[in-house]
Design a protein around this motif. Structure first.
Motif, PDB file in Angstrom:
ATOM      1  N   LYS A 109      31.052  13.068  -5.613  1.00 17.03           N
ATOM      2  CA  LYS A 109      30.498  13.561  -6.715  1.00 17.03           C
ATOM      3  C   LYS A 109      29.121  14.093  -6.864  1.00 17.03           C
ATOM      4  CE  LYS A 109      32.099   9.599  -9.353  1.00 17.03           C
ATOM      5  NZ  LYS A 109      31.900   7.685  -9.739  1.00 17.03           N
ATOM      6  N   THR A 110      28.604  13.429  -6.023  1.00 18.79           N
ATOM      7  CA  THR A 110      27.143  14.717  -5.746  1.00 18.79           C
ATOM      8  C   THR A 110      27.485  15.662  -5.076  1.00 18.79           C
ATOM      9  OG1 THR A 110      25.900  12.701  -5.323  1.00 18.79           O
ATOM     10  CG2 THR A 110      24.949  14.103  -4.416  1.00 18.79           C
ATOM     11  N   THR A 134      30.558  16.826  -5.420  1.00 14.37           N
ATOM     12  CA  THR A 134      30.803  18.510  -6.097  1.00 14.37           C
ATOM     13  C   THR A 134      30.001  18.794  -7.472  1.00 14.37           C
ATOM     14  OG1 THR A 134      32.973  17.054  -5.940  1.00 14.37           O
ATOM     15  CG2 THR A 134      33.101  17.707  -7.236  1.00 14.37           C
ATOM     16  N   TYR A 135      29.407  18.386  -7.659  1.00 16.48           N
ATOM     17  CA  TYR A 135      27.895  18.609  -8.946  1.00 16.48           C
ATOM     18  C   TYR A 135      27.509  19.519  -8.116  1.00 16.48           C
ATOM     19  CZ  TYR A 135      28.288  15.382 -12.571  1.00 16.48           C
ATOM     20  OH  TYR A 135      28.996  14.326 -13.063  1.00 16.48           O
ATOM     21  N   TYR A 161      35.866  20.589 -11.818  1.00 20.88           N
ATOM     22  CA  TYR A 161      35.736  20.257 -12.880  1.00 20.88           C
ATOM     23  C   TYR A 161      36.970  19.066 -12.636  1.00 20.88           C
ATOM     24  CZ  TYR A 161      35.884  18.605 -17.436  1.00 20.88           C
ATOM     25  OH  TYR A 161      36.220  17.827 -18.540  1.00 20.88           O
ATOM     26  N   GLU A 220      38.128  17.992  -9.986  1.00 17.74           N
ATOM     27  CA  GLU A 220      37.586  17.320  -8.842  1.00 17.74           C
ATOM     28  C   GLU A 220      36.633  16.137  -9.484  1.00 17.74           C
ATOM     29  OE1 GLU A 220      37.981  15.618  -4.903  1.00 17.74           O
ATOM     30  OE2 GLU A 220      39.324  16.698  -6.299  1.00 17.74           O
ATOM     31  N   LEU A 221      36.452  16.419  -9.881  1.00 13.18           N
ATOM     32  CA  LEU A 221      35.247  15.501 -11.099  1.00 13.18           C
ATOM     33  C   LEU A 221      36.191  14.626 -11.638  1.00 13.18           C
ATOM     34  CD1 LEU A 221      32.055  16.864 -12.163  1.00 13.18           C
ATOM     35  CD2 LEU A 221      32.277  15.360 -10.600  1.00 13.18           C
ATOM     36  N   LYS A 222      37.171  15.046 -12.270  1.00 12.17           N
ATOM     37  CA  LYS A 222      37.500  14.230 -13.161  1.00 12.17           C
ATOM     38  C   LYS A 222      38.635  12.885 -12.388  1.00 12.17           C
ATOM     39  CE  LYS A 222      38.351  14.716 -16.941  1.00 12.17           C
ATOM     40  NZ  LYS A 222      38.194  14.151 -18.535  1.00 12.17           N
ATOM     41  N   LEU A 239      37.572  11.791  -9.193  1.00 10.88           N
ATOM     42  CA  LEU A 239      36.898  11.088  -8.756  1.00 10.88           C
ATOM     43  C   LEU A 239      36.121   9.880  -9.612  1.00 10.88           C
ATOM     44  CD1 LEU A 239      34.827  13.493  -6.716  1.00 10.88           C
ATOM     45  CD2 LEU A 239      36.449  11.898  -5.648  1.00 10.88           C
ATOM     46  N   ASP A 281      34.493  10.255 -12.816  1.00 15.06           N
ATOM     47  CA  ASP A 281      33.220   9.964 -13.556  1.00 15.06           C
ATOM     48  C   ASP A 281      33.064   9.920 -14.137  1.00 15.06           C
ATOM     49  OD1 ASP A 281      30.365  10.409 -13.859  1.00 15.06           O
ATOM     50  OD2 ASP A 281      30.500  12.910 -12.461  1.00 15.06           O
ATOM     51  N   ASP A 341      30.234  10.448 -16.779  1.00 17.39           N
ATOM     52  CA  ASP A 341      29.494  10.832 -17.036  1.00 17.39           C
ATOM     53  C   ASP A 341      30.474  11.019 -18.687  1.00 17.39           C
ATOM     54  OD1 ASP A 341      28.037  12.837 -18.086  1.00 17.39           O
ATOM     55  OD2 ASP A 341      27.868  13.530 -15.624  1.00 17.39           O
ATOM     56  N   LEU A 398      31.673  14.977 -19.546  1.00 18.55           N
ATOM     57  CA  LEU A 398      33.076  15.045 -19.308  1.00 18.55           C
ATOM     58  C   LEU A 398      33.976  14.813 -19.736  1.00 18.55           C
ATOM     59  CD1 LEU A 398      32.957  14.174 -14.614  1.00 18.55           C
ATOM     60  CD2 LEU A 398      33.001  16.990 -16.081  1.00 18.55           C
TER      61      LEU A 398
END
Length: 79
Positions: free
Chosen positions: A14-15, A17-18, A65, A67-69, A71, A73, A75, A78
């Motif tokens: 996640k880090t 990707t951010y 984005y 990819e974050l979903k 994972l 996240d 947040d 999101l």
């Protein structure tokens, strides 16, 4: 664990990707400057290049984005 393995793991985190989203968005600053200069100089070819670059940046951010979903996240931003 080797440094290469750690780097690959960070990229999928996640880090990581951010961080990728941030660096990709930072590229938008130079594209905006390029577009502004192209418009002031009436340089159509540079303006087209800036538009294509902006589209690539938008696509890259959308992929990150997603990819974050993937994972999972938590947040609030999101959704």
């Amino acid at each position: 664990m080797s440094a290469l393995t750690k780097a690959k793991g960070f990229k999928k985190s996640k880090t990581g990707t951010y961080l990728s989203i941030g660096t990709t968005a930072f590229g938008a600053v130079s594209v905006l400057k390029q577009a502004k200069k192209a418009r002031s100089e009436h340089d159509t070819l540079r303006l087209v290049d800036a538009v294509v670059s902006a589209a690539a940046i938008a696509t890259g951010i959308a992929l990150l984005y997603r990819e974050l979903k993937r994972l999972g996240d938590d947040d609030v931003l999101l959704g």
